[in-house]
Design an enzyme around this catalytic site. Structure first.
Site, PDB file in Angstrom:
ATOM      1  N   ARG A  41      -8.426 -11.614   7.357  1.00  0.00           N
ATOM      2  CA  ARG A  41      -8.499 -10.162   7.511  1.00  0.00           C
ATOM      3  C   ARG A  41      -7.920  -9.496   6.259  1.00  0.00           C
ATOM      4  O   ARG A  41      -6.724  -9.204   6.181  1.00  0.00           O
ATOM      5  CB  ARG A  41      -7.726  -9.716   8.761  1.00  0.00           C
ATOM      6  CG  ARG A  41      -7.825  -8.216   9.058  1.00  0.00           C
ATOM      7  CD  ARG A  41      -7.043  -7.855  10.321  1.00  0.00           C
ATOM      8  NE  ARG A  41      -7.173  -6.450  10.643  1.00  0.00           N
ATOM      9  CZ  ARG A  41      -6.394  -5.492  10.136  1.00  0.00           C
ATOM     10  NH1 ARG A  41      -5.434  -5.794   9.282  1.00  0.00           N
ATOM     11  NH2 ARG A  41      -6.584  -4.231  10.488  1.00  0.00           N
ATOM     12  N   SER A 113     -13.377  -6.555  19.488  1.00  0.00           N
ATOM     13  CA  SER A 113     -12.155  -5.966  20.032  1.00  0.00           C
ATOM     14  C   SER A 113     -12.502  -4.976  21.129  1.00  0.00           C
ATOM     15  O   SER A 113     -13.447  -4.188  20.996  1.00  0.00           O
ATOM     16  CB  SER A 113     -11.373  -5.237  18.930  1.00  0.00           C
ATOM     17  OG  SER A 113     -10.894  -6.143  17.964  1.00  0.00           O
ATOM     18  N   LYS A 142      -1.390  -2.655  12.179  1.00  0.00           N
ATOM     19  CA  LYS A 142      -2.572  -1.815  12.026  1.00  0.00           C
ATOM     20  C   LYS A 142      -2.179  -0.348  12.120  1.00  0.00           C
ATOM     21  O   LYS A 142      -1.692   0.115  13.147  1.00  0.00           O
ATOM     22  CB  LYS A 142      -3.597  -2.139  13.115  1.00  0.00           C
ATOM     23  CG  LYS A 142      -4.265  -3.493  12.968  1.00  0.00           C
ATOM     24  CD  LYS A 142      -5.363  -3.672  13.993  1.00  0.00           C
ATOM     25  CE  LYS A 142      -6.508  -2.727  13.764  1.00  0.00           C
ATOM     26  NZ  LYS A 142      -7.640  -2.925  14.693  1.00  0.00           N
TER      27      LYS A 142
END
Length: 232
Positions: A41, A113, A142
């Site tokens: 990521r 998600s 995040k």
């Protein structure tokens, strides 16, 4: 490897998430500790782009191959294809799942998600191989994280008709609260800072692995106990 088994200890990391070690060393230690799935990521301020991103991705992909651990790329379809990833994970706001499936093909894993029962059911209809549910707890990893839903949402999804579908809990998961996520019905937990920011990523990964195995054993014992009672 079955997807449900691969989700047990799902390590998510990019170059900006590491503590004292470089990304390759961090992943190496995590693999030694027993992570079962890895997601590259590379997002956020200071992340690598272009050739540097591809170079790092290739290095991490090779490590995963050595340990026979599936390699997933977050959101970036072109990067996933370039690296020969085993799959892609997308969020609700990233891209169309049907188009994503068309681009990556039917032999790759697609993770989506979700943040509600409705989104979970829609993700399954859209062809997800597994869903991420969260955030389980508050997270600083995040900046655009959704509101906390807690492990209770996993239980709600399980009882809504998705009793056997592969689910991984994500967001704010630590060694102290991971057991609650497994107990709620998750196949596994997704961890970023709990491993990447640990003093020893190997020891942290091993600790998460033990929690997952202990929780699975406890769930089996509970099932056998219920089965025995129902036969009396």
């Amino acid at each position: 490897m079955k997807i449900g088994d691969a989700l047990k200890v799902y390590f998510v990391m990019g170059s900006t998430n590491c503590r004292d070690l470089d990304p390759e060393k961090t992943l190496y230690e995590a693999l030694e500790g027993g992570v079962t799935l890895f997601q590259f990521r590379e997002k956020g301020v200071g992340c690598l782009v272009g050739h540097e991103c591809i170079y790092l991705g290739n290095s991490l992909r090779k490590l995963c191959k050595q340990y026979k651990v599936p390699f997933i790329v977050n959101d970036d379809i072109e990067l996933a294809i370039e690296l020969g990833a085993d799959g892609v994970h997308i969020g609700q706001d990233d891209r169309d799942p049907l188009l994503t499936r068309k681009q990556i093909g039917h032999d790759k894993w697609l993770g989506i998600s979700t943040h509600s029962v409705e989104e979970a059911k829609q993700a399954v209809k859209d062809g997800a191989n597994y869903i991420g549910v969260g955030p389980m707890y508050s997270t600083k990893t995040k900046a655009d994280a959704h509101a906390v839903v807690g492990p209770e949402l996993i239980t709600q999804i399980r009882t809504s008709g998705l009793s056997d579908f592969p689910i991984v809990g994500i967001g704010g998961i630590t060694l102290e609260n991971a057991t609650n996520v497994y107990k709620a019905g998750a196949n596994g937990v997704a961890i970023i800072s709990g491993i990447s920011q640990a003093k020893s990523p190997e020891q942290a990964a091993a600790a998460f692995r033990k929690i997952g195995e202990d929780s699975k054993s406890k769930s089996l014992q509970d099932f056998c106990s219920k089965l025995q009672k129902s036969s009396q």
